[in-house]
Design an enzyme around this catalytic site. Structure first.
Site, PDB file in Angstrom:
ATOM      1  N   ASN A  13       0.825  -1.218   0.000  1.00 10.06           N
ATOM      2  CA  ASN A  13       0.000   0.000   0.000  1.00 10.06           C
ATOM      3  C   ASN A  13       0.852   1.259   0.000  1.00 10.06           C
ATOM      4  O   ASN A  13       0.520   2.236  -0.672  1.00 10.06           O
ATOM      5  CB  ASN A  13      -0.967  -0.026   1.182  1.00 10.06           C
ATOM      6  CG  ASN A  13      -2.095  -0.996   0.929  1.00 10.06           C
ATOM      7  OD1 ASN A  13      -3.015  -0.696   0.171  1.00 10.06           O
ATOM      8  ND2 ASN A  13      -1.999  -2.186   1.508  1.00 10.06           N
ATOM      9  N   MET A  92       1.107  -2.857  12.468  1.00  7.25           N
ATOM     10  CA  MET A  92       0.368  -3.825  13.280  1.00  7.25           C
ATOM     11  C   MET A  92       0.615  -3.641  14.774  1.00  7.25           C
ATOM     12  O   MET A  92       1.016  -4.572  15.479  1.00  7.25           O
ATOM     13  CB  MET A  92       0.704  -5.248  12.821  1.00  7.25           C
ATOM     14  CG  MET A  92       0.461  -5.468  11.332  1.00  7.25           C
ATOM     15  SD  MET A  92      -1.182  -4.965  10.767  1.00  7.25           S
ATOM     16  CE  MET A  92      -2.057  -6.502  11.010  1.00  7.25           C
ATOM     17  N   ASN A 109      -5.906   5.178   9.139  1.00  3.96           N
ATOM     18  CA  ASN A 109      -5.544   3.763   9.048  1.00  3.96           C
ATOM     19  C   ASN A 109      -6.295   3.115   7.900  1.00  3.96           C
ATOM     20  O   ASN A 109      -7.446   3.458   7.620  1.00  3.96           O
ATOM     21  CB  ASN A 109      -5.912   3.054  10.358  1.00  3.96           C
ATOM     22  CG  ASN A 109      -5.593   1.570  10.334  1.00  3.96           C
ATOM     23  OD1 ASN A 109      -4.490   1.175   9.958  1.00  3.96           O
ATOM     24  ND2 ASN A 109      -6.550   0.734  10.726  1.00  3.96           N
ATOM     25  N   HIS A 111      -7.803  -0.465   6.618  1.00  2.00           N
ATOM     26  CA  HIS A 111      -8.197  -1.760   7.183  1.00  2.00           C
ATOM     27  C   HIS A 111      -8.881  -2.606   6.110  1.00  2.00           C
ATOM     28  O   HIS A 111      -9.740  -2.097   5.377  1.00  2.00           O
ATOM     29  CB  HIS A 111      -9.134  -1.550   8.374  1.00  2.00           C
ATOM     30  CG  HIS A 111      -9.486  -2.834   9.054  1.00  2.00           C
ATOM     31  ND1 HIS A 111      -8.634  -3.480   9.926  1.00  2.00           N
ATOM     32  CD2 HIS A 111     -10.578  -3.627   8.938  1.00  2.00           C
ATOM     33  CE1 HIS A 111      -9.192  -4.609  10.322  1.00  2.00           C
ATOM     34  NE2 HIS A 111     -10.376  -4.726   9.737  1.00  2.00           N
TER      35      HIS A 111
HETATM   36  C1  GAR Z   1      -3.266  -4.297   4.342  1.00  2.00           C
HETATM   37  O1  GAR Z   1      -4.150  -5.254   3.827  1.00  2.00           O
HETATM   38  C2  GAR Z   1      -3.925  -3.496   5.438  1.00  2.00           C
HETATM   39  O2  GAR Z   1      -5.291  -3.288   5.217  1.00  2.00           O
HETATM   40  C3  GAR Z   1      -3.711  -4.397   6.619  1.00  2.00           C
HETATM   41  O3  GAR Z   1      -2.393  -4.857   6.468  1.00  2.00           O
HETATM   42  C4  GAR Z   1      -2.111  -4.982   5.073  1.00  2.00           C
HETATM   43  C5  GAR Z   1      -0.778  -4.347   4.793  1.00  2.00           C
HETATM   44  O4  GAR Z   1      -0.311  -4.727   3.534  1.00  2.00           O
HETATM   45  N1  GAR Z   1      -3.901  -3.691   7.848  1.00  2.00           N
HETATM   46  C6  GAR Z   1      -4.519  -4.216   8.910  1.00  2.00           C
HETATM   47  O5  GAR Z   1      -4.961  -5.348   8.926  1.00  2.00           O
HETATM   48  C7  GAR Z   1      -4.635  -3.296  10.088  1.00  2.00           C
HETATM   49  N2  GAR Z   1      -5.515  -3.853  11.073  1.00  2.00           N
HETATM   50  P1  GAR Z   1       0.956  -3.997   2.893  1.00  2.00           P
HETATM   51  O6  GAR Z   1       2.104  -4.088   3.882  1.00  2.00           O
HETATM   52  O7  GAR Z   1       1.228  -4.784   1.650  1.00  2.00           O
HETATM   53  O8  GAR Z   1       0.558  -2.582   2.591  1.00  2.00           O
END
Ligand code: GAR
Length: 192
Positions: A13, A92, A109, A111
């Site tokens: 992201n 996290m 954030n 999610h």
């Molecule tokens: C994403 O899917 C985000 O929505 C999730 O972690 C992933 C990070 O992916 N976040 C959570 O679950 C927060 N509770 P990335 O490191 O490839 O961006």
């Protein structure tokens, strides 16, 4: 709008946000710093690829929350970057009052579910196992209660009969990669 991105994982992201910036799709926002609580997180490798400072910040002493000395180190790093917006992109850790107070109203954030459904860990797996027809992703302001702050924007993702957890995850991630840069761009325009 100076943006600091915090992440613990692969950083897909953050990468989508940096691509948007390269392509001129991030409005008046500019990513000025990437920070991670994991020294080997993929997100830190984006720094050299995109020419953005990227650093590991020691989150000790806690494992799942940011409080105490580690919290102070993150606050100092974000303040040093003169952030206007703090973006949690797969960060996290649970944030505590001192951190939230230092950047009040400036933390968002991402999610991977349609909040308020399926907060917490593994939002995609939770939705898949619950057998819902539609899930998605959410960008929201961060408050003390986990995944419960005011929702800024959501994207719906249909769960098709043939979906596996892997195909569903790919669709939700694609939706996230579009949503997060769009929200940052919109916030940057609203702040002008
Ligand atoms: C994403 O899917 C985000 O929505 C999730 O972690 C992933 C990070 O992916 N976040 C959570 O679950 C927060 N509770 P990335 O490191 O490839 O961006």
């Amino acid at each position: 709008m100076r943006v600091v991105i915090l992440g613990s994982g692969r950083g897909s992201n953050a990468e989508a946000v940096l691509h948007a910036q390269q392509d001129g799709r991030l409005g008046a926002a500019r990513v000025v710093q990437i920070l991670s609580d994991k020294p080997d997180a993929g997100i830190l490798a984006l720094g050299s690829r995109f020419g953005v400072p990227a650093s590991y910040v020691d989150p000790a002493p806690f494992k799942t929350k940011l409080e105490g000395p580690g919290e102070d180190r993150f606050i100092d790093a974000i303040q040093a970057a003169r952030a206007d917006l703090v973006v949690l992109a797969g960060f996290m850790r649970v944030l505590k009052p001192k951190f939230l107070g230092a950047f009040a109203g400036q933390i968002i954030n991402l999610h991977p579910s349609l909040l308020p459904a399926f907060p917490g860990l593994d939002g995609i797996g939770q939705a898949f196992r619950a057998g819902v027809n539609v899930t998605g992703c959410t960008v929201h302001y961060v408050t003390l209660e986990v995944d419960a702050g005011r929702i800024i924007e959501q994207t719906r993702v249909p769960v098709d009969p043939g979906d596996t957890i892997e195909t569903l995850a790919a669709k939700v991630h694609a939706a996230e990669h579009a949503l997060l840069p769009a929200v940052i761009a919109r916030l940057s325009q609203a702040a002008r």
